[in-house]
Design an enzyme around this catalytic site. Structure first.
Site, PDB file in Angstrom:
ATOM      1  N   GLU A  78      -0.878  -3.094  -1.407  1.00 24.33           N
ATOM      2  CA  GLU A  78      -0.956  -2.149  -2.514  1.00 24.33           C
ATOM      3  C   GLU A  78       0.486  -1.789  -2.870  1.00 24.33           C
ATOM      4  OE1 GLU A  78      -2.969   1.577  -1.786  1.00 24.33           O
ATOM      5  OE2 GLU A  78      -2.627   2.207  -3.855  1.00 24.33           O
ATOM      6  N   ARG A 124      -4.443  -3.314  13.657  1.00 20.23           N
ATOM      7  CA  ARG A 124      -3.245  -2.793  13.016  1.00 20.23           C
ATOM      8  C   ARG A 124      -2.178  -2.639  14.110  1.00 20.23           C
ATOM      9  NH1 ARG A 124      -1.886   0.399   8.493  1.00 20.23           N
ATOM     10  NH2 ARG A 124      -3.811  -0.325   7.561  1.00 20.23           N
ATOM     11  N   LYS A 183       2.928   3.744   4.729  1.00 25.69           N
ATOM     12  CA  LYS A 183       3.741   3.926   3.529  1.00 25.69           C
ATOM     13  C   LYS A 183       3.796   5.389   3.113  1.00 25.69           C
ATOM     14  CE  LYS A 183       1.569   0.381   1.827  1.00 25.69           C
ATOM     15  NZ  LYS A 183       0.904  -0.470   0.840  1.00 25.69           N
TER      16      LYS A 183
HETATM   17  P1  ATP Z   1      -0.073   1.694   4.800  1.00 24.65           P
HETATM   18  O1  ATP Z   1      -0.836   2.739   5.516  1.00 24.65           O
HETATM   19  O2  ATP Z   1       1.259   1.443   5.389  1.00 24.65           O
HETATM   20  O3  ATP Z   1      -0.030   1.933   3.322  1.00 24.65           O
HETATM   21  P2  ATP Z   1      -1.999  -0.256   4.195  1.00 24.65           P
HETATM   22  O4  ATP Z   1      -2.896  -1.022   5.094  1.00 24.65           O
HETATM   23  O5  ATP Z   1      -2.612   0.751   3.293  1.00 24.65           O
HETATM   24  O6  ATP Z   1      -0.864   0.358   5.059  1.00 24.65           O
HETATM   25  P3  ATP Z   1      -1.589  -2.360   2.335  1.00 24.65           P
HETATM   26  O7  ATP Z   1      -0.535  -2.493   1.309  1.00 24.65           O
HETATM   27  O8  ATP Z   1      -2.969  -2.144   1.882  1.00 24.65           O
HETATM   28  O9  ATP Z   1      -1.131  -1.211   3.330  1.00 24.65           O
HETATM   29  O10 ATP Z   1      -1.521  -3.585   3.344  1.00 24.65           O
HETATM   30  C1  ATP Z   1      -1.520  -4.947   3.013  1.00 24.65           C
HETATM   31  C2  ATP Z   1      -2.014  -5.720   4.192  1.00 24.65           C
HETATM   32  O11 ATP Z   1      -1.180  -5.487   5.330  1.00 24.65           O
HETATM   33  C3  ATP Z   1      -3.409  -5.289   4.577  1.00 24.65           C
HETATM   34  O12 ATP Z   1      -4.175  -6.438   4.853  1.00 24.65           O
HETATM   35  C4  ATP Z   1      -3.209  -4.445   5.802  1.00 24.65           C
HETATM   36  O13 ATP Z   1      -4.322  -4.467   6.626  1.00 24.65           O
HETATM   37  C5  ATP Z   1      -1.964  -5.088   6.434  1.00 24.65           C
HETATM   38  N1  ATP Z   1      -1.240  -4.092   7.247  1.00 24.65           N
HETATM   39  C6  ATP Z   1      -0.735  -2.909   6.853  1.00 24.65           C
HETATM   40  N2  ATP Z   1      -0.193  -2.239   7.879  1.00 24.65           N
HETATM   41  C7  ATP Z   1      -0.323  -3.018   8.969  1.00 24.65           C
HETATM   42  C8  ATP Z   1       0.030  -2.879  10.361  1.00 24.65           C
HETATM   43  N3  ATP Z   1       0.639  -1.795  10.819  1.00 24.65           N
HETATM   44  N4  ATP Z   1      -0.284  -3.903  11.200  1.00 24.65           N
HETATM   45  C9  ATP Z   1      -0.900  -5.001  10.742  1.00 24.65           C
HETATM   46  N5  ATP Z   1      -1.264  -5.186   9.467  1.00 24.65           N
HETATM   47  C10 ATP Z   1      -0.993  -4.225   8.580  1.00 24.65           C
HETATM   48 MG    MG Z   2      -3.107   1.537   1.629  1.00 28.14          MG
END
Ligand code: ATP
Ligand code: MG
Length: 576
Positions: free
Chosen positions: A52, A279, A289
């Protein structure tokens, strides 16, 4: 499982195309192998990395990037970069650009650059289809009322009073929502599934909400925006993604992912499959983020690419290499359970990589003046110095030597015990690439601090001269710079951003309470003149100190270096 950097010493850290790596399959690869053995053809495999664009990528994303693009390499399958851009309140073009830059910098190539927002039209049409089939309805209650009717995991929810609106009424209202006739929160579109499902996510989830916000791509074309669950699986389907990997918190969403797919999939098209992996969390930092944005907005750090940030761009600015991050992701692998990974493993992988690739140079961070009393006043020598003993193609450079040098303050003591292999009165050390010197006396200020050291040198002992005297072994070797030739630079030193190993895991305390107030220090240092040609992002080993990288804040007047990481065994044997 927690990794210590020492356990990983025996692991193969060299990153190669994963298809040629002889390691056992991880559970994700097992899933794919099983599918290939059943009804999937190899050519049907297609993956995606779906960030995102609401912030910069972090080291947790690196795991997901390396997983998806690694699978692409292993199975020669395309991997899409998909921006999951359904929330215009948080998303920005700046983040899209940064994400692309980071994925490219890591060395991966995506097949298609896709945006969920490109599918808004298709998603809308499908939503109307669902309404026509009485599988979706407009709910005119506010968010609070809807939440109250959700029930609990053990008690079924209550049906909305608007659940049985007619198809015509629903279509009419939904079209008016799209046309902008209503304010935010006045109506939502919900899927009509099962208010008593044991999975709370199946209790008539919201598909659309009204948002009068301009989107970074579709601008003001839309004022209703689809929710993540409604968007994600359908986007996978539109792009013919075979396997959609996401983190464990989406495990419960899988049932809904499948329900939404059931409404649109046709038999001749490939049906995507959602599977989950753990994760990653990392010690002494936060990877969310939202939290990283807080650090940026509150000025705790200088920006998303502050070298203390666990973002890809922060690590890049800190001097980490793409290889070190990919090796790190490969080494920690893919897990089924959430866990905390020790960030010192990342430091280990960057040291491994930089040891092979970074040129060695002389730099003194805390200077003490040293005079060689028997060295002619106006003499200077340009000594040949090998750039990198680990890389025979790295070549050599010339380093100036003269009567007045700087050494590190901590490398001299008037008196010290036998274990102090640095310079002390009446004893000898070798100056790296230079001569053997002997300390004879020193000056001190009123507080007793040493301000200058006087030495003699043995002119026959120059490194590499081939003379018998040059082969003489002395215990210590020091780095140094010639005072008249040295260039002043700024050096930025960093410590951990948080004092606590798991700053965001405390129920009663906010993670901001654990910010380390002493995580940044800027000092003046002296470096050998060859560094004046260095460019932003050039990486060096400052001998006996650590790895450093040229920062983008450098000007033509003054270079700025960031310390990437120290050398683990600072006082380890240094050949002359
Ligand atoms: P954040 O909480 O940092 O915004 P998010 O999962 O909402 O994390 P996205 O931009 O949706 O962030 O993530 C893109 C991809 O990266 C998704 O498939 C997500 O599951 C993966 N991802 C994000 N954070 C991690 C992590 N700490 N470990 C492994 N994979 C991750
Ligand atoms: Mg997110």
């Amino acid at each position: 499982m927690k990794f210590s950097p020492f356990e990983s010493l025996s692991l193969p850290l060299k990153y190669t195309n994963m298809s040629s790596t002889k390691r056992s399959l991880n559970f994700i690869e097992h899933i794919i192998e099983e599918d290939l053995a059943k009804d999937y053809s190899k050519s049907s495999l297609r993956f995606r990395f779906p960030p995102e664009p609401n912030g910069y990528l972090h080291i947790g994303h690196a795991s997901s990037i390396c997983l998806n693009f690694g699978l692409g390499l292993r199975y020669s399958a395309p991997v899409n970069l998909r921006f999951d851009d359904t929330n215009p309140t948080k998303e920005e073009q700046e983040y899209v650009d940064a994400i692309k830059r980071d994925v490219e910098w890591l060395g991966f190539e995506w097949d298609k650059e896709c945006y969920a927002s490109d599918y808004f039209g298709q998603l809308y049409d499908w939503a109307e289809e669902l309404i026509k089939q009485s599988k979706a309805y407009v709910d005119s209650q506010n968010a609070e009322a809807i939440a109250q009717q959700k029930g609990t995991p053990t008690e079924p929810g209550t049906a909305s009073p608007f659940r049985d609106r007619t198809v015509e009424e629903n279509l009419h209202l939904f079209r008016e929502m799209k046309e902008g006739k209503y304010k935010e929160g006045e109506h939502v579109l919900r899927a009509k599934i099962d208010m008593s499902s044991s999975n709370m996510l199946m209790r008539d989830p919201i598909m659309y909400r009204i948002l009068h916000k301009s989107h970074h791509r579709t601008k003001n074309d839309w004022c209703i925006y689809p929710m993540y669950d409604w968007t994600h699986g359908e986007s996978d389907y539109i792009e013919s993604i075979s396997h959609s990997f996401c983190t464990l918190e989406f495990a419960m969403h899988r049932e809904l992912y499948d329900w939404f797919l059931d409404q649109v999939v046709t038999p001749e098209n490939l049906r995507p499959k959602q599977r989950e992996f753990a994760r990653r969390n990392f010690s002494h930092t936060v990877v969310s983020k939202r939290r990283l944005l807080q650090l940026v907005e509150q000025g705790v750090v200088s920006g998303w690419d502050d070298p203390r940030m666990p973002t890809i761009s922060g690590l890049r600015r800190r001097g980490y290499t793409p290889m070190s991050i990919r090796n790190f992701a490969d080494t920690i692998g893919i897990a089924k359970r959430d866990n905390v990974v020790d960030l010192s493993l990342l430091e280990f992988t960057v040291r491994e990589d930089l040891n092979k690739t970074a040129d060695r140079v002389h730099a003194v961070l805390d200077p003490l003046l040293l005079e060689i009393t028997n060295y002619p006043e106006d003499q200077e020598e340009w000594i040949e110095a090998e750039n990198n003993p680990e890389d025979e193609n790295a070549g050599s450079r010339k380093v100036p030597f003269s009567k007045y040098l700087y050494i590190e303050k901590e490398d001299f003591k008037e008196e010290a015990n036998r274990k102090f292999f640095r310079l002390k009165l009446d004893s000898e050390v070798r100056l790296k690439n230079g001569y053997i010197i002997k300390a004879v006396s020193c000056d001190k200020d009123a507080d007793g601090n040493v301000t200058k050291v006087y030495c003699t040198y043995d002119p026959d002992t120059r490194s590499g001269s081939g003379s018998e005297a040059s082969k003489r072994k002395v215990k210590g070797t020091l780095h140094w710079v010639s005072k008249t030739h040295a260039k002043s630079v700024k050096v930025r030193l960093y410590d951990r951003l948080f004092t606590d190993p798991t700053p965001d895991a405390h129920k009663d305390k906010d993670f901001m309470e654990f910010v380390n107030p002493n995580s940044f220090e800027e000092i003046e240092a002296f470096v050998e003149p060859s560094l004046m040609d260095a460019k932003v992002e050039d990486r060096f080993q400052f001998q006996r100190i650590g790895y450093f990288v040229v920062d983008k804040d450098s000007t033509s007047e003054q270079l700025v270096f960031n310390k990437t990481v120290g050398l683990r065994d600072t006082w380890a044997k240094l050949d002359s």
